[in-house]
Structure formats: C-alpha cells, structure tokens
Design a protein around this motif. Sequence first.
Motif, short mmCIF file in Angstrom:
data_model
loop_
_atom_site.label_atom_id
_atom_site.label_comp_id
_atom_site.label_asym_id
_atom_site.label_seq_id
_atom_site.Cartn_x
_atom_site.Cartn_y
_atom_site.Cartn_z
N LYS A 105 57.76 31.72 52.70
CA LYS A 105 58.14 30.85 51.58
C LYS A 105 59.66 30.83 51.40
CE LYS A 105 53.93 31.18 48.81
NZ LYS A 105 53.37 31.66 47.54
N ALA A 106 60.30 31.99 51.52
CA ALA A 106 61.75 32.06 51.37
C ALA A 106 62.45 31.28 52.47
CB ALA A 106 62.21 33.52 51.37
N ARG A 107 61.96 31.40 53.70
CA ARG A 107 62.55 30.64 54.81
C ARG A 107 62.40 29.14 54.60
NH1 ARG A 107 60.40 34.38 59.75
NH2 ARG A 107 62.03 35.95 59.58
N LYS A 108 61.23 28.73 54.11
CA LYS A 108 61.00 27.31 53.84
C LYS A 108 61.94 26.81 52.74
CE LYS A 108 57.45 24.00 52.47
NZ LYS A 108 56.11 23.81 51.97
N ALA A 109 62.07 27.62 51.68
CA ALA A 109 62.96 27.23 50.58
C ALA A 109 64.41 27.14 51.05
CB ALA A 109 62.83 28.23 49.43
N LEU A 110 64.83 28.09 51.88
CA LEU A 110 66.20 28.06 52.40
C LEU A 110 66.41 26.83 53.28
CD1 LEU A 110 68.97 29.32 52.76
CD2 LEU A 110 68.02 30.71 54.63
N LYS A 111 65.44 26.52 54.11
CA LYS A 111 65.54 25.35 54.98
C LYS A 111 65.67 24.07 54.14
CE LYS A 111 63.11 23.13 58.82
NZ LYS A 111 61.91 23.17 59.68
N GLU A 112 64.86 23.96 53.08
CA GLU A 112 64.94 22.79 52.20
C GLU A 112 66.28 22.74 51.47
OE1 GLU A 112 61.52 22.86 49.60
OE2 GLU A 112 60.13 22.73 51.29
N PHE A 113 66.76 23.91 51.05
CA PHE A 113 68.06 24.00 50.37
C PHE A 113 69.18 23.51 51.29
CE2 PHE A 113 71.96 26.45 49.68
CZ PHE A 113 72.25 26.13 48.36
N LEU A 114 69.18 24.01 52.52
CA LEU A 114 70.22 23.62 53.46
C LEU A 114 70.12 22.15 53.83
CD1 LEU A 114 70.20 26.77 55.76
CD2 LEU A 114 71.89 26.17 53.99
N LYS A 115 68.90 21.64 53.94
CA LYS A 115 68.69 20.22 54.29
C LYS A 115 69.20 19.31 53.19
CE LYS A 115 65.05 17.02 55.68
NZ LYS A 115 63.61 16.86 55.92
N SER A 116 68.95 19.68 51.93
CA SER A 116 69.33 18.82 50.81
C SER A 116 70.78 19.00 50.40
CB SER A 116 68.45 19.11 49.60
OG SER A 116 68.75 20.39 49.06
N GLY A 117 71.44 19.97 50.97
CA GLY A 117 72.83 20.20 50.61
C GLY A 117 72.95 21.27 49.55
N GLY A 118 71.98 21.34 48.66
CA GLY A 118 71.95 22.38 47.63
C GLY A 118 73.23 22.43 46.81
N THR A 119 73.33 23.42 45.99
CA THR A 119 74.51 23.65 45.18
C THR A 119 75.08 25.01 45.57
OG1 THR A 119 73.52 22.42 43.34
CG2 THR A 119 75.41 23.83 42.82
N PRO A 120 76.32 25.05 46.01
CA PRO A 120 76.92 26.33 46.41
C PRO A 120 76.98 27.30 45.23
CG PRO A 120 78.32 24.48 47.04
CD PRO A 120 77.24 23.94 46.17
N MET A 121 76.87 28.59 45.52
CA MET A 121 76.92 29.61 44.48
C MET A 121 78.22 29.54 43.70
SD MET A 121 75.40 31.88 42.79
CE MET A 121 74.00 32.52 43.64
#
Length: 83
Positions: free
Chosen positions: A57-73
């Motif tokens: 689940k964490a890997r999937k969430a990270l993949k989605e985060f990186l794909k969408s651009g996410g918000t940097p810390m």
Amino acid sequence: MREISASEARSRFSEVFDAAYHGSPVVVRKHSKTVAIISMELLESLADLEAKNDTLKARKALKEFLKSGGTPMSQIKKELGFD
C-alpha cells in the motif's frame, strides 16, 4: 475452526491450548465478545502478512504521489508555518 464458550475453554484449557499449539485456532465466546486462541507461529505469519500488505500500500501511494506531482514537504512545512 472450533468455537466454544468461555466456561468450556476454562474447563478444557489443556485441550484448547493443544489445539492452538498444533495450528488449529479456537474461537472463544463470552456474551457478545469473541476472541481467538492461536499459535504464536500463526500470529507471526499474520503479522508478516500485514506488514507485506502495508508495504504494498505504501509503495502504491508513493507511486501515485510521484505520478501526480504531489506537494513537496518543504511546501507543506511552509504552509503550516514550520519554516
């Protein structure tokens, strides 16, 4: 899977223990509460399975985060006033 009452589990403790020890979980009911008596080996296997599932689940969430651009810390800290 065997299911018994709490009073039966008390009176047949060694039998319940032996069943769980040999890999046969026992469900014990007392009023509206239910517990399972299982071997340590089974408990450890379930914990390992849960950890693997969490990792997936964490890997999937990270993949989605990186794909969408996410918000940097750094941006999140700035928005929360933790610069």
